[in-house]
Enzyme design. Structure first.
Site, mmCIF file in Angstrom:
data_model
loop_
_atom_site.group_PDB
_atom_site.id
_atom_site.type_symbol
_atom_site.label_atom_id
_atom_site.label_comp_id
_atom_site.label_asym_id
_atom_site.label_seq_id
_atom_site.Cartn_x
_atom_site.Cartn_y
_atom_site.Cartn_z
ATOM 1 N NE ARG A 32 -4.065 1.933 2.297
ATOM 2 C CZ ARG A 32 -4.272 2.854 3.235
ATOM 3 N NH1 ARG A 32 -3.457 2.929 4.289
ATOM 4 N NH2 ARG A 32 -5.276 3.701 3.129
ATOM 5 C CB ILE A 58 -5.566 5.955 -0.627
ATOM 6 C CG1 ILE A 58 -5.524 4.426 -0.791
ATOM 7 C CG2 ILE A 58 -4.834 6.382 0.637
ATOM 8 C CD1 ILE A 58 -4.094 3.861 -0.901
ATOM 9 C CB SER A 59 -10.782 3.619 0.483
ATOM 10 O OG SER A 59 -11.624 4.340 -0.373
ATOM 11 C CD GLN A 60 -11.518 2.506 7.345
ATOM 12 O OE1 GLN A 60 -12.365 3.355 7.572
ATOM 13 N NE2 GLN A 60 -11.079 1.686 8.254
ATOM 14 N N PRO A 61 -7.964 0.620 4.378
ATOM 15 C CG PRO A 61 -5.780 -0.088 4.839
ATOM 16 C CD PRO A 61 -6.728 1.056 5.066
#
Length: 212
Positions: A32, A58-61
């Site tokens: 990431r 960037i979206s959270q995992p």
């Protein structure tokens, strides 16, 4: 990046209900930190969204894992992603063996991420444009993942699903949304599941929010 940080993140995702081993394995194999700006790289393996510039994130995992799991994919799946962003979600899908089509409306982000895909050898079909109207040329899709929050479910995207396909999209206001998991049962009928408490940047476009 330490391997332990990545392992801890995967363990955290398991504890939050991510059970699809294909999703977890893909996330374990995608770095990431390569998809975030250098200034926030030290935070890459925290379970949180991060800024990538131009007002985007960037979206959270967990959110990436949740949406990918909800799509119920296999290595034969063909997926349309609305909102390429950093490229991380697309990279996860490619790692799973999925055929990926992705659209980005911000030209600066599109150029940066397209170069990143080329540099990393990530094979996706990517284009710059309005994702809310989909990519009809390659429809129908097994799944459509929308990585921005819209006011409604775009009709064009519903039409571009295969029978049995799934559209995963956050719907709500500009700050908080419910994740809608829409399964197409016939040409005219859909089953909808709704999970509250997600937060995405606004989905801008003809079938989304108007640009401000």
């Amino acid at each position: 990046m330490s391997k332990q940080e990545l392992k801890d993140l995967i363990d955290s995702l398991r504890s939050k209900g991510i059970t699809d081993e294909n999703v977890l394995k893909a996330m374990l194999n995608v770095s990431r930190h390569l998809f975030v700006p250098e200034v926030v790289r030290h935070l890459a393996y925290k379970d949180s969204a991060l800024p990538i510039g131009y007002g985007q994130t960037i979206s959270q995992p967990y959110t990436v894992a949740f949406m990918t799991q909800a799509a119920k994919l296999d290595s034969n799946s063909k997926v349309l992603e609305i909102g390429t962003g950093s490229g991380y979600q697309a990279a996860i899908l490619v790692q799973m063996g999925v055929k990926v089509f992705t659209i980005e409306r911000n030209q600066n982000i599109y150029k940066i991420t397209r170069k990143l895909f080329d540099d990393m050898g990530i094979r996706v079909a990517a284009k710059y444009g309005d994702g809310t109207i989909g990519w009809e040329e390659f429809a129908p899709y097994d799944a459509i993942l929308v990585t921005a929050g819209g006011p409604t479910i775009p009709e064009n995207l519903k039409k571009q699903l295969k029978i049995g396909g799934r559209l995963v999209i956050p719907v709500g206001d500009r700050t908080t949304q419910a994740m809608k998991i829409i399964r197409k049962t016939t040409d005219e009928k859909y089953e909808v599941e709704s999970i509250p408490n997600f937060a995405f940047v606004p989905l801008i476009g003809r079938e989304g929010w108007k640009d401000e």
